[in-house]
Design a protein around this motif. Structure first.
Motif, PDB file in Angstrom:
ATOM      1  N   PRO A 165       0.813  -1.225   0.000  1.00  0.00           N
ATOM      2  CA  PRO A 165       0.000   0.000   0.000  1.00  0.00           C
ATOM      3  C   PRO A 165       0.848   1.277   0.000  1.00  0.00           C
ATOM      4  O   PRO A 165       0.507   2.245  -0.680  1.00  0.00           O
ATOM      5  CB  PRO A 165      -0.794  -0.103   1.305  1.00  0.00           C
ATOM      6  CG  PRO A 165      -0.817  -1.544   1.646  1.00  0.00           C
ATOM      7  CD  PRO A 165       0.409  -2.159   1.061  1.00  0.00           C
ATOM      8  N   ASP A 166       1.961   1.286   0.736  1.00  0.00           N
ATOM      9  CA  ASP A 166       2.744   2.524   0.780  1.00  0.00           C
ATOM     10  C   ASP A 166       3.432   2.791  -0.561  1.00  0.00           C
ATOM     11  O   ASP A 166       3.592   3.939  -0.967  1.00  0.00           O
ATOM     12  CB  ASP A 166       3.738   2.542   1.951  1.00  0.00           C
ATOM     13  CG  ASP A 166       4.705   1.387   1.927  1.00  0.00           C
ATOM     14  OD1 ASP A 166       4.245   0.247   1.725  1.00  0.00           O
ATOM     15  OD2 ASP A 166       5.910   1.614   2.097  1.00  0.00           O
TER      16      ASP A 166
ATOM     17  N   VAL B  14       0.787   4.387  -2.750  1.00  0.00           N
ATOM     18  CA  VAL B  14       0.620   5.807  -2.429  1.00  0.00           C
ATOM     19  C   VAL B  14       1.774   6.605  -3.028  1.00  0.00           C
ATOM     20  O   VAL B  14       1.570   7.657  -3.632  1.00  0.00           O
ATOM     21  CB  VAL B  14       0.567   6.028  -0.897  1.00  0.00           C
ATOM     22  CG1 VAL B  14       0.585   7.510  -0.567  1.00  0.00           C
ATOM     23  CG2 VAL B  14      -0.678   5.375  -0.315  1.00  0.00           C
TER      24      VAL B  14
ATOM     25  N   VAL C  22      -4.118   7.311  -4.522  1.00  0.00           N
ATOM     26  CA  VAL C  22      -4.543   7.300  -3.121  1.00  0.00           C
ATOM     27  C   VAL C  22      -6.063   7.213  -3.033  1.00  0.00           C
ATOM     28  O   VAL C  22      -6.786   7.694  -3.909  1.00  0.00           O
ATOM     29  CB  VAL C  22      -3.981   8.537  -2.384  1.00  0.00           C
ATOM     30  CG1 VAL C  22      -4.633   9.814  -2.853  1.00  0.00           C
ATOM     31  CG2 VAL C  22      -4.137   8.389  -0.865  1.00  0.00           C
ATOM     32  N   LEU C  23      -6.529   6.564  -1.982  1.00  0.00           N
ATOM     33  CA  LEU C  23      -7.962   6.320  -1.814  1.00  0.00           C
ATOM     34  C   LEU C  23      -8.517   7.082  -0.613  1.00  0.00           C
ATOM     35  O   LEU C  23      -7.924   7.076   0.460  1.00  0.00           O
ATOM     36  CB  LEU C  23      -8.202   4.812  -1.613  1.00  0.00           C
ATOM     37  CG  LEU C  23      -9.597   4.355  -1.181  1.00  0.00           C
ATOM     38  CD1 LEU C  23     -10.633   4.669  -2.248  1.00  0.00           C
ATOM     39  CD2 LEU C  23      -9.603   2.860  -0.881  1.00  0.00           C
TER      40      LEU C  23
ATOM     41  N   GLU D 151      -3.000  16.371  12.670  1.00  0.00           N
ATOM     42  CA  GLU D 151      -2.300  15.079  12.747  1.00  0.00           C
ATOM     43  C   GLU D 151      -2.823  14.111  11.691  1.00  0.00           C
ATOM     44  O   GLU D 151      -2.059  13.353  11.087  1.00  0.00           O
ATOM     45  CB  GLU D 151      -2.466  14.470  14.145  1.00  0.00           C
ATOM     46  CG  GLU D 151      -1.597  15.145  15.190  1.00  0.00           C
ATOM     47  CD  GLU D 151      -1.910  14.710  16.616  1.00  0.00           C
ATOM     48  OE1 GLU D 151      -1.048  14.856  17.484  1.00  0.00           O
ATOM     49  OE2 GLU D 151      -3.039  14.217  16.871  1.00  0.00           O
TER      50      GLU D 151
ATOM     51  N   MET E 289      -1.191  15.112   8.580  1.00  0.00           N
ATOM     52  CA  MET E 289       0.209  14.710   8.641  1.00  0.00           C
ATOM     53  C   MET E 289       0.374  13.250   8.217  1.00  0.00           C
ATOM     54  O   MET E 289       1.305  12.898   7.499  1.00  0.00           O
ATOM     55  CB  MET E 289       0.666  14.853  10.091  1.00  0.00           C
ATOM     56  CG  MET E 289       2.014  15.429  10.306  1.00  0.00           C
ATOM     57  SD  MET E 289       2.059  15.874  12.063  1.00  0.00           S
ATOM     58  CE  MET E 289       3.117  14.609  12.689  1.00  0.00           C
ATOM     59  N   MET E 290      -0.563  12.418   8.660  1.00  0.00           N
ATOM     60  CA  MET E 290      -0.481  11.006   8.329  1.00  0.00           C
ATOM     61  C   MET E 290      -0.710  10.759   6.837  1.00  0.00           C
ATOM     62  O   MET E 290      -0.163   9.835   6.269  1.00  0.00           O
ATOM     63  CB  MET E 290      -1.500  10.201   9.150  1.00  0.00           C
ATOM     64  CG  MET E 290      -1.154  10.132  10.621  1.00  0.00           C
ATOM     65  SD  MET E 290       0.471   9.371  10.904  1.00  0.00           S
ATOM     66  CE  MET E 290       1.509  10.773  11.195  1.00  0.00           C
TER      67      MET E 290
ATOM     68  N   GLY F 212       0.445  12.580   4.664  1.00  0.00           N
ATOM     69  CA  GLY F 212       1.701  12.945   4.011  1.00  0.00           C
ATOM     70  C   GLY F 212       2.889  12.143   4.508  1.00  0.00           C
ATOM     71  O   GLY F 212       4.036  12.537   4.300  1.00  0.00           O
ATOM     72  N   ILE F 213       2.595  11.005   5.139  1.00  0.00           N
ATOM     73  CA  ILE F 213       3.676  10.235   5.778  1.00  0.00           C
ATOM     74  C   ILE F 213       4.694   9.704   4.769  1.00  0.00           C
ATOM     75  O   ILE F 213       5.854   9.480   5.100  1.00  0.00           O
ATOM     76  CB  ILE F 213       3.096   9.075   6.629  1.00  0.00           C
ATOM     77  CG1 ILE F 213       4.151   8.458   7.549  1.00  0.00           C
ATOM     78  CG2 ILE F 213       2.509   7.978   5.759  1.00  0.00           C
ATOM     79  CD1 ILE F 213       4.043   8.905   8.966  1.00  0.00           C
ATOM     80  N   THR F 214       4.264   9.507   3.521  1.00  0.00           N
ATOM     81  CA  THR F 214       5.194   8.964   2.529  1.00  0.00           C
ATOM     82  C   THR F 214       6.126  10.031   1.958  1.00  0.00           C
ATOM     83  O   THR F 214       6.992   9.729   1.150  1.00  0.00           O
ATOM     84  CB  THR F 214       4.429   8.330   1.346  1.00  0.00           C
ATOM     85  OG1 THR F 214       3.477   9.288   0.873  1.00  0.00           O
ATOM     86  CG2 THR F 214       3.696   7.076   1.771  1.00  0.00           C
ATOM     87  N   ARG F 215       5.918  11.278   2.360  1.00  0.00           N
ATOM     88  CA  ARG F 215       6.745  12.347   1.810  1.00  0.00           C
ATOM     89  C   ARG F 215       7.653  12.897   2.900  1.00  0.00           C
ATOM     90  O   ARG F 215       7.400  12.700   4.084  1.00  0.00           O
ATOM     91  CB  ARG F 215       5.849  13.460   1.280  1.00  0.00           C
ATOM     92  CG  ARG F 215       4.576  12.914   0.650  1.00  0.00           C
ATOM     93  CD  ARG F 215       3.825  13.947  -0.103  1.00  0.00           C
ATOM     94  NE  ARG F 215       4.542  14.317  -1.300  1.00  0.00           N
ATOM     95  CZ  ARG F 215       4.625  15.556  -1.761  1.00  0.00           C
ATOM     96  NH1 ARG F 215       4.044  16.531  -1.105  1.00  0.00           N
ATOM     97  NH2 ARG F 215       5.288  15.815  -2.858  1.00  0.00           N
ATOM     98  N   ASN F 216       8.715  13.577   2.493  1.00  0.00           N
ATOM     99  CA  ASN F 216       9.606  14.106   3.523  1.00  0.00           C
ATOM    100  C   ASN F 216       8.954  15.320   4.192  1.00  0.00           C
ATOM    101  O   ASN F 216       7.922  15.821   3.758  1.00  0.00           O
ATOM    102  CB  ASN F 216      10.995  14.432   2.961  1.00  0.00           C
ATOM    103  CG  ASN F 216      10.961  15.577   1.974  1.00  0.00           C
ATOM    104  OD1 ASN F 216      10.207  16.539   2.157  1.00  0.00           O
ATOM    105  ND2 ASN F 216      11.749  15.485   0.921  1.00  0.00           N
ATOM    106  N   ARG F 217       9.580  15.741   5.285  1.00  0.00           N
ATOM    107  CA  ARG F 217       8.982  16.764   6.124  1.00  0.00           C
ATOM    108  C   ARG F 217       8.637  18.069   5.390  1.00  0.00           C
ATOM    109  O   ARG F 217       7.549  18.612   5.541  1.00  0.00           O
ATOM    110  CB  ARG F 217       9.935  17.078   7.270  1.00  0.00           C
ATOM    111  CG  ARG F 217       9.372  16.891   8.628  1.00  0.00           C
ATOM    112  CD  ARG F 217      10.502  16.832   9.632  1.00  0.00           C
ATOM    113  NE  ARG F 217      10.897  15.442   9.833  1.00  0.00           N
ATOM    114  CZ  ARG F 217      10.311  14.658  10.727  1.00  0.00           C
ATOM    115  NH1 ARG F 217       9.361  15.115  11.491  1.00  0.00           N
ATOM    116  NH2 ARG F 217      10.701  13.403  10.867  1.00  0.00           N
TER     117      ARG F 217
ATOM    118  N   ARG G 299      -6.586  14.786   3.601  1.00  0.00           N
ATOM    119  CA  ARG G 299      -5.570  13.830   4.056  1.00  0.00           C
ATOM    120  C   ARG G 299      -4.992  13.065   2.866  1.00  0.00           C
ATOM    121  O   ARG G 299      -3.777  12.881   2.764  1.00  0.00           O
ATOM    122  CB  ARG G 299      -6.209  12.861   5.063  1.00  0.00           C
ATOM    123  CG  ARG G 299      -5.265  11.858   5.646  1.00  0.00           C
ATOM    124  CD  ARG G 299      -5.965  10.995   6.669  1.00  0.00           C
ATOM    125  NE  ARG G 299      -7.066  10.221   6.071  1.00  0.00           N
ATOM    126  CZ  ARG G 299      -7.838   9.382   6.749  1.00  0.00           C
ATOM    127  NH1 ARG G 299      -7.670   9.222   8.041  1.00  0.00           N
ATOM    128  NH2 ARG G 299      -8.801   8.716   6.149  1.00  0.00           N
TER     129      ARG G 299
END
Ligand SMILES: Nc1ncnc2c1ncn2[C@@H]1O[C@H](COP(=O)(O)OP(=O)(O)OP(=O)(O)O)[C@@H](O)[C@H]1O
Ligand SMILES: [Mg+2]
Lengths: 263, 290
Positions: free
Chosen positions: A76-77, A80, A85-86, A101, A104-105, A107-112, A152
């Motif tokens: 799944p990651d 994404v 994305v779903l 938050e 934020m989740m 966007g977890i696959t992307r850097n900060r 999200r």
């Protein structure tokens, strides 16, 4: 861009949820997938996203490709990261977390720094979400929750956004707002959209192409104009009979027609 | 009054250990919905490993602790990889049974390797301590209190501010959606097991320094259990506070009411509390909008 070809999906090795589904979504296009309860719409989206396995679901036939590359079997990651994305049915927010938050989740696959940029982007798409950023997501209204759910998903800056019944349980006004945002996304940010809906009229009003699925099979496809002129679609999805009157959905004829589609 | 203070302080110092073990239970439960019944055994295992290390090389206490932190992290990851991950997708009950099996196994292995005789964990802080009025606290007891404070603050900051920590809360809230967003759920699980093992490991070293080692050390894990239930199984901070509460309560009930009550007073309290608040003192009831 996305090609789903003769896909077949089973749950628990025996329950055939999707028997034969083929569909295509091109760059920047809004495509809608219509069908009644249990037709297999959500299952197809989960199959594309690679999240069938927690429910013992499995793709046993057909192909799913993104720009020609195989998507079946990817984690799944990775899916994404590849830009698909779903937004799941029923929104499925992380209720105890704050709105920010939740985002934020997404966007977890992307850097900060990319995630921080994406956050500003989401706030520009849904200004209302920005106002609620510090709130616990579970306490938002349904419409706000749907915006957060879409926001999200947008945090991953997808090329293909899949929406599973975004209008579910929302007031017409909010639905209009959300559909407008989705239309803008595809027009301005060139995001492709695969939209699953029960509300056919609404979906066909923004889509450029539509598929109709019954009992796990895509039984019809075409432009909104074509679909809206089809007598069966009119009757079962738009709620009009040939004479233009709203009809009782539990009509015997309804059942017979549906049978005809399946044979 | 002196007696009361004495009982309270020694209650706190054992309660701190309950709190630490309880935090491990709560963290794993929160992230993975599994109650790890081997938490006390992991603590015991690490403290025995610490014994072997300390008797082979005479490390200063802090170095010993540092080695044990790394060691217990590795043990936690191995446990997750070998015993827990293959159980993914099975029902939670089966996984809990696996942890019970693990617990029995670790107890046996410890006795097999190190024997069943009580031992002293040789560290250079040994019997040293500080006198507070009429209460004497061992250095290791003071460290344990400090370590609990560090863990509580550290976990709070981790869960609140780090992306991995927020991902852990997100996974706890909705696993499938976590997957959908691209959260590496396997890694979140592994991390929860590793952190819980590190907390258990450090508590083991401190407990061993204070009370010595013995094959029944794992029972501290069982004694800490009321703390997590009282705090709410999914509340890491609740476990810490309730640990202290239970420790004090055990001591007071034994001191004032009678011998034998120590073992059951914790369980009696949770019975009463759970009738009033089924999700514990600090646990989260489901968020529901009506
Ligand atoms: N986890 C599951 N295990 C077994 N069968 C399932 C599972 N999920 C869905 N199904 C079955 O698969 C079929 C398709 O379900 P799916 O959720 O894809 O339908 P849908 O078109 O999204 O319907 P709705 O409009 O109600 O959301 C249904 O018959 C359903 O009962
Ligand atoms: Mg559905």
């Amino acid at each position: 861009m996305l090609n789903v070809n003769n896909v077949q999906i089973v749950y628990d090795n025996v329950i055939e949820a999707v028997r034969d589904a083929s569909l295509t979504v091109d760059e920047g296009q809004i495509v809608t997938l219509l069908g009644s309860n249990g037709a297999g719409k959500s299952t197809i989206l989960k199959g594309i996203s690679g999240v069938l396995y927690p429910e013992e679901g499995d793709i046993i036939g057909g192909t799913i490709t993104l720009d020609g590359e195989n998507m079946i079997g990817r984690k799944p990651d990775e899916i994404v990261r590849s830009g698909v994305v779903l937004v799941p049915e029923g929104r499925q927010l992380f209720e105890p977390l704050t709105v920010e938050e939740n985002l934020m989740m997404g966007g977890i696959t992307r850097n900060r720094s990319a995630a921080a940029e994406a956050l500003e982007y989401v706030f520009s798409v849904f200004p209302r979400v920005k106002e609620k950023r510090g709130m616990i997501a579970g306490y938002l209204s349904g419409g706000e929750q749907q915006m957060v759910a879409i926001g999200r998903a947008l945090m991953s800056r997808p090329r293909l956004l899949m929406l599973d019944e975004p209008s579910l349980g929302l007031a017409p006004q909010i639905i209009a707002e959300i559909f407008e945002a989705v239309t803008d996304l595809s027009k301005q940010s060139n995001v492709s959209v695969l939209l699953v809906e029960q509300n056919a009229e609404l979906a066909l009003s923004i889509a450029s192409y539509g598929y109709i699925i019954e009992n796990g099979r895509v039984v019809m496809d075409g432009t909104p104009a074509k679909l809206m002129n089809n007598e069966d679609v009119k009757e079962f999805y738009l709620g009009f009979s040939e004479s233009g009157n709203r009809r009782n959905m539990r009509d015997v004829k309804h059942y017979k027609r549906r049978k005809r589609w399946l044979s | 009054m002196d007696y009361f203070i004495l009982l309270t302080v020694s209650g706190i110092s054992i309660g701190v250990i309950y709190g630490l073990i309880g935090m491990g239970y709560a963290l794993i439960f929160k992230a993975t919905s599994v109650v790890n019944f081997a938490q006390g055994e992991v603590m015991m295992l690490i403290s025995y490993m610490a014994f072997s290390i300390a008797s082979s090389w005479s490390l200063p206490f802090w170095s010993l602790l540092g080695v044990c932190v790394v060691l217990s992290g590795v043990v936690g990851l191995l446990i997750e990889r070998i015993f827990i991950r293959p159980m993914l997708g099975q029902d939670v009950f089966s996984t809990v049974m696996v942890t019970i099996g693990m617990a029995v196994m670790i107890r046996a292995v410890v006795v097999l390797i190190w024997g069943a005789d009580p031992m002293v964990l040789p560290t250079d802080i040994g019997d040293s301590g500080v006198e507070f009025g009429m209460v004497f606290l061992y250095t290791a007891q003071i460290y344990a209190i400090g370590f609990l404070a560090v863990c509580v603050f550290g976990m709070w900051a981790f869960l609140r501010f780090s992306r991995m920590g927020v991902a852990m809360r997100a996974t706890a809230a909705r696993e499938t959606t976590a997957l959908l967003m691209g959260i590496n759920v396997t890694r979140v699980y592994a991390l929860a097991w590793a952190i819980a093992a590190v907390i258990a490991g450090v508590s083991g070293v401190l407990l061993g320094t204070i009370y010595g080692l013995g094959p029944d050390m794992w029972t501290q894990g069982l004694r800490a259990f009321p703390a997590v239930i009282l705090g709410g199984l999914d509340s890491v901070f609740g476990a810490a506070i309730s640990g202290i509460l239970i420790g004090v309560l055990e001591n007071l009930s034994e001191g004032y009411i009678g011998h034998g009550l120590k073992e059951i007073s914790g369980f009696l309290v949770i019975l009463v509390v759970l009738m009033i608040r089924p999700y514990g003192l600090f646990g989260t009831p489901e968020i529901e909008r009506v």
